[in-house]
Design an enzyme around this catalytic site. Structure first.
Site, PDB file in Angstrom:
ATOM      1  N   GLY A  38       0.806  -1.229   0.000  1.00  0.00           N
ATOM      2  CA  GLY A  38       0.000   0.000   0.000  1.00  0.00           C
ATOM      3  C   GLY A  38       0.835   1.272   0.000  1.00  0.00           C
ATOM      4  N   ILE A  39       0.361   2.248   0.750  1.00  0.00           N
ATOM      5  CA  ILE A  39       1.000   3.566   0.766  1.00  0.00           C
ATOM      6  C   ILE A  39       2.436   3.459   1.291  1.00  0.00           C
ATOM      7  CG2 ILE A  39       0.915   5.878   1.805  1.00  0.00           C
ATOM      8  CD1 ILE A  39      -2.179   5.605   1.796  1.00  0.00           C
ATOM      9  N   ASN A  51     -16.007  10.578  10.162  1.00  0.00           N
ATOM     10  CA  ASN A  51     -16.608   9.653   9.208  1.00  0.00           C
ATOM     11  C   ASN A  51     -17.497   8.672   9.972  1.00  0.00           C
ATOM     12  OD1 ASN A  51     -17.004   8.743   6.635  1.00  0.00           O
ATOM     13  ND2 ASN A  51     -15.137   7.504   6.556  1.00  0.00           N
ATOM     14  N   TYR A  70     -11.204   5.269  14.470  1.00  0.00           N
ATOM     15  CA  TYR A  70     -10.197   5.680  13.483  1.00  0.00           C
ATOM     16  C   TYR A  70     -10.084   7.208  13.436  1.00  0.00           C
ATOM     17  CZ  TYR A  70      -7.849   5.720   8.879  1.00  0.00           C
ATOM     18  OH  TYR A  70      -6.974   5.911   7.833  1.00  0.00           O
ATOM     19  N   LYS A 105      -6.711   9.387  14.249  1.00  0.00           N
ATOM     20  CA  LYS A 105      -6.059  10.234  13.242  1.00  0.00           C
ATOM     21  C   LYS A 105      -6.091  11.709  13.648  1.00  0.00           C
ATOM     22  CE  LYS A 105      -4.794   6.965  10.412  1.00  0.00           C
ATOM     23  NZ  LYS A 105      -3.355   6.672  10.250  1.00  0.00           N
TER      24      LYS A 105
HETATM   25  P1  NAD Z   1      -2.751  -0.995   4.165  1.00  0.00           P
HETATM   26  O1  NAD Z   1      -3.696  -1.722   5.041  1.00  0.00           O
HETATM   27  O2  NAD Z   1      -2.706  -1.350   2.725  1.00  0.00           O
HETATM   28  O3  NAD Z   1      -1.263  -1.104   4.751  1.00  0.00           O
HETATM   29  C1  NAD Z   1      -0.987  -0.893   6.100  1.00  0.00           C
HETATM   30  C2  NAD Z   1       0.272  -1.662   6.489  1.00  0.00           C
HETATM   31  O4  NAD Z   1       0.509  -1.416   7.885  1.00  0.00           O
HETATM   32  C3  NAD Z   1       0.128  -3.162   6.306  1.00  0.00           C
HETATM   33  O5  NAD Z   1       1.250  -3.685   5.625  1.00  0.00           O
HETATM   34  C4  NAD Z   1       0.067  -3.675   7.743  1.00  0.00           C
HETATM   35  O6  NAD Z   1       0.597  -4.998   7.900  1.00  0.00           O
HETATM   36  C5  NAD Z   1       0.892  -2.649   8.485  1.00  0.00           C
HETATM   37  N1  NAD Z   1       0.590  -2.643   9.922  1.00  0.00           N
HETATM   38  C6  NAD Z   1      -0.638  -2.691  10.506  1.00  0.00           C
HETATM   39  N2  NAD Z   1      -0.502  -2.733  11.843  1.00  0.00           N
HETATM   40  C7  NAD Z   1       0.831  -2.714  12.112  1.00  0.00           C
HETATM   41  C8  NAD Z   1       1.582  -2.774  13.312  1.00  0.00           C
HETATM   42  N3  NAD Z   1       0.986  -2.871  14.494  1.00  0.00           N
HETATM   43  N4  NAD Z   1       2.925  -2.751  13.217  1.00  0.00           N
HETATM   44  C9  NAD Z   1       3.548  -2.681  12.021  1.00  0.00           C
HETATM   45  N5  NAD Z   1       2.864  -2.625  10.847  1.00  0.00           N
HETATM   46  C10 NAD Z   1       1.530  -2.662  10.900  1.00  0.00           C
HETATM   47  O7  NAD Z   1      -3.095   0.556   4.381  1.00  0.00           O
HETATM   48  P2  NAD Z   1      -2.836   1.824   3.430  1.00  0.00           P
HETATM   49  O8  NAD Z   1      -4.082   2.094   2.708  1.00  0.00           O
HETATM   50  O9  NAD Z   1      -1.582   1.656   2.683  1.00  0.00           O
HETATM   51  O10 NAD Z   1      -2.695   2.954   4.544  1.00  0.00           O
HETATM   52  C11 NAD Z   1      -1.466   3.403   5.056  1.00  0.00           C
HETATM   53  C12 NAD Z   1      -1.704   4.526   6.049  1.00  0.00           C
HETATM   54  O11 NAD Z   1      -2.446   5.577   5.415  1.00  0.00           O
HETATM   55  C13 NAD Z   1      -2.523   4.121   7.273  1.00  0.00           C
HETATM   56  O12 NAD Z   1      -2.057   4.824   8.407  1.00  0.00           O
HETATM   57  C14 NAD Z   1      -3.921   4.586   6.911  1.00  0.00           C
HETATM   58  O13 NAD Z   1      -4.709   4.807   8.052  1.00  0.00           O
HETATM   59  C15 NAD Z   1      -3.625   5.857   6.153  1.00  0.00           C
HETATM   60  N6  NAD Z   1      -4.676   6.306   5.253  1.00  0.00           N
HETATM   61  C16 NAD Z   1      -5.015   5.575   4.154  1.00  0.00           C
HETATM   62  C17 NAD Z   1      -6.016   6.054   3.317  1.00  0.00           C
HETATM   63  C18 NAD Z   1      -6.424   5.326   2.066  1.00  0.00           C
HETATM   64  O14 NAD Z   1      -7.293   5.828   1.354  1.00  0.00           O
HETATM   65  N7  NAD Z   1      -5.848   4.187   1.728  1.00  0.00           N
HETATM   66  C19 NAD Z   1      -6.683   7.240   3.621  1.00  0.00           C
HETATM   67  C20 NAD Z   1      -6.320   7.947   4.753  1.00  0.00           C
HETATM   68  C21 NAD Z   1      -5.296   7.469   5.557  1.00  0.00           C
END
Ligand code: NAD
Length: 439
Positions: free
Chosen positions: A212-213, A338, A344, A348
């Site tokens: 992901g991100i 939301n 969540y 945040k």
């Molecule tokens: P994702 O679920 O694809 O990836 C998250 C990663 O974090 C995963 O690889 C997971 O294994 C890891 N993770 C979870 N808990 C963990 C822990 N305790 N220790 C270590 N690693 C851990 O999520 P994403 O969409 O890539 O989001 C990344 C960040 O961006 C997050 O903080 C999310 O809240 C934030 N975010 C995402 C979006 C979106 O639209 N995707 C929007 C707003 C914020």
């Protein structure tokens, strides 16, 4: 995960049909690539009011061509000298004749001054620029973005202007970013910075980077020269190792919620850390009436408590070096709220509080900046799991009428991590295409 609607409106019949039906018209955004590192066209530098900024040399280094080429790719309006309502007329006079000519995926950057607490006329006029910027961002269309930078020193804002005037900021619009005056000597950077690999010699730890991100952030920081440590939970070992290997970095399998996470990271990095990127995050959605305590606790633990704990530990034991950067991950859900995400949203919003409070102290005491990115709707596995109707609404409810990509958050992080971004501190930058939520 793919945005089929965006593909449809990219074809002539699709565009015709959706226009006839009055549906959104997202433009294909021109993003950064090695083949397209800069905006395609010239930069127009305009002024409203009397400015004291020495902008020309800084703008000349942004990589955008000079004005006069047949395409206007960007307009920078220096409105720092606007001190009263009368001078606001110059904002209209400057932009009204040229805004139509800004190319698709082009940029409008408005420069403002900090609000003067001793002069309510100046403050009114400068705050007016924020409403102006946000409104223009909502109407300008064709993938063009509009942002406001409040600054006092042009040189201190160079890395910010370079970012906003490049394809790297494709999904950042409607933002107000404050840039302080340069803070020397704590942030002195005596070593020359290689423009193509500005992070070379730096070590970056990205949490949740197996996918992901986070994966995109690790990739972008590695592109910019950083040695990356890909941290993720032990269950994500396969992906974490794959990402680390691809980027020539190392994997660190660690649950960030474990009490000794800070100590484990310090042990792994005996030579210290330059960039601490808190990206790991989870959702456990339920309306509050149906939310068991464990869903509340786990989200607050991963998204906020572990961030606070490890940040404190790595600052205190000196693992995070002077000139370092902390970039945490908030979300528009923490700004707008939301339904179904009280846990969540709370976690945040907590990140926003952390950044605002810690930033000035971390800079003074440790020479480290603290900022956050606040993604909107980004196309990842997390958002692919959202039910179709809500997902489609999330994608379209922003000025660019589409979701962002992980790379958009990654580029924003790389700008905040840049050695020349020491004057950007305490900012929460939304990467949301100017989402209508909480705007
Ligand atoms: P994702 O679920 O694809 O990836 C998250 C990663 O974090 C995963 O690889 C997971 O294994 C890891 N993770 C979870 N808990 C963990 C822990 N305790 N220790 C270590 N690693 C851990 O999520 P994403 O969409 O890539 O989001 C990344 C960040 O961006 C997050 O903080 C999310 O809240 C934030 N975010 C995402 C979006 C979106 O639209 N995707 C929007 C707003 C914020």
């Amino acid at each position: 995960m793919a945005d089929r609607y965006l593909r449809l409106t990219g074809t002539a019949p699709g565009r015709f049909l959706t226009r006839r039906l009055g549906l959104p018209q997202p433009a294909a955004l021109a993003r950064w690539s090695a083949e397209r590192p800069a905006l395609d066209g010239g930069l127009l530098h305009l002024t409203a009011g009397r400015s004291a900024l020495d902008l020309a040399p800084v703008l000349a280094r942004t990589g955008t061509g000079p004005a006069g080429s047949d395409r206007t790719a960007a307009v920078v309006l220096d409105a720092t000298g606007v001190r009263d309502v009368e001078a606001l007329a110059e904002v209209h006079a400057a932009l009204h004749p040229v805004v139509r000519s800004v190319a698709a995926s082009g940029r409008v950057v408005v420069l403002g001054a900090p609000l003067d607490p001793a002069d309510h006329h100046q403050a009114a006029a400068q705050q007016a620029l924020e409403g102006f910027t946000r409104s223009l961002g909502k109407e300008i269309g064709r993938g063009r973005t509009v942002n406001l930078v409040r600054l006092t020193d042009a040189a201190a804002a160079e890395s910010t202007l370079r970012f906003l005037l490049s394809p790297k900021s494709a999904y950042v619009s409607g933002q107000m970013i404050e840039v302080g005056a340069d803070r020397e000597p704590p942030l002195a950077e005596p070593a020359p910075v290689d423009p193509d690999r500005p992070l070379s010699g730096r070590t970056a730890l990205v949490t949740g980077a197996a996918r992901g991100i986070g994966e995109a952030v690790a990739e972008t920081l590695a592109r910019d020269g950083a040695r990356v440590v890909v941290l993720d939970v032990p269950q994500a070992e396969h992906d974490a190792r794959r990402v680390a290997e691809r980027l020539g970095g190392t994997a660190l399998l660690l649950d960030m919620t474990s009490a000794d996470a800070g100590a484990r990271i310090a042990e792994e990095l005996p030579d210290g850390l330059d960039l601490l990127i808190h990206n790991a995050g989870i959702t456990r959605d339920r309306r509050l009436v149906n939310m068991p305590a464990e869903r509340w606790i786990s989200v607050l633990e991963v998204n906020l408590a572990s961030v606070l704990r490890t940040t404190d530990a790595l600052l205190k034991d000196g693992t995070l070096k002077r000139g370092g950067r902390i970039v945490a991950t908030a979300s528009i859900a923490g700004i707008a709220g939301n339904a179904g995400q009280t846990n969540y949203g709370a976690s945040k919003a907590g990140i926003v509080g952390l950044v605002r409070s810690l930033a000035p102290r971390a800079l003074d005491e440790h020479g480290v900046t603290v900022n956050a990115v606040a993604p909107g709707f980004i196309e990842t596995k997390m958002t692919a799991a959202v039910p179709l109707f809500i997902r489609e609404a999330g994608r379209r409810m922003n000025s660019l009428a589409q979701g962002g990509l992980p790379a958009d958050v990654a580029e924003t992080t790389a700008w905040l991590a840049h050695p020349a971004s020491g004057a950007v501190n305490g900012q929460v930058v939304r990467v949301c295409g100017q989402s209508l939520l909480g705007a």
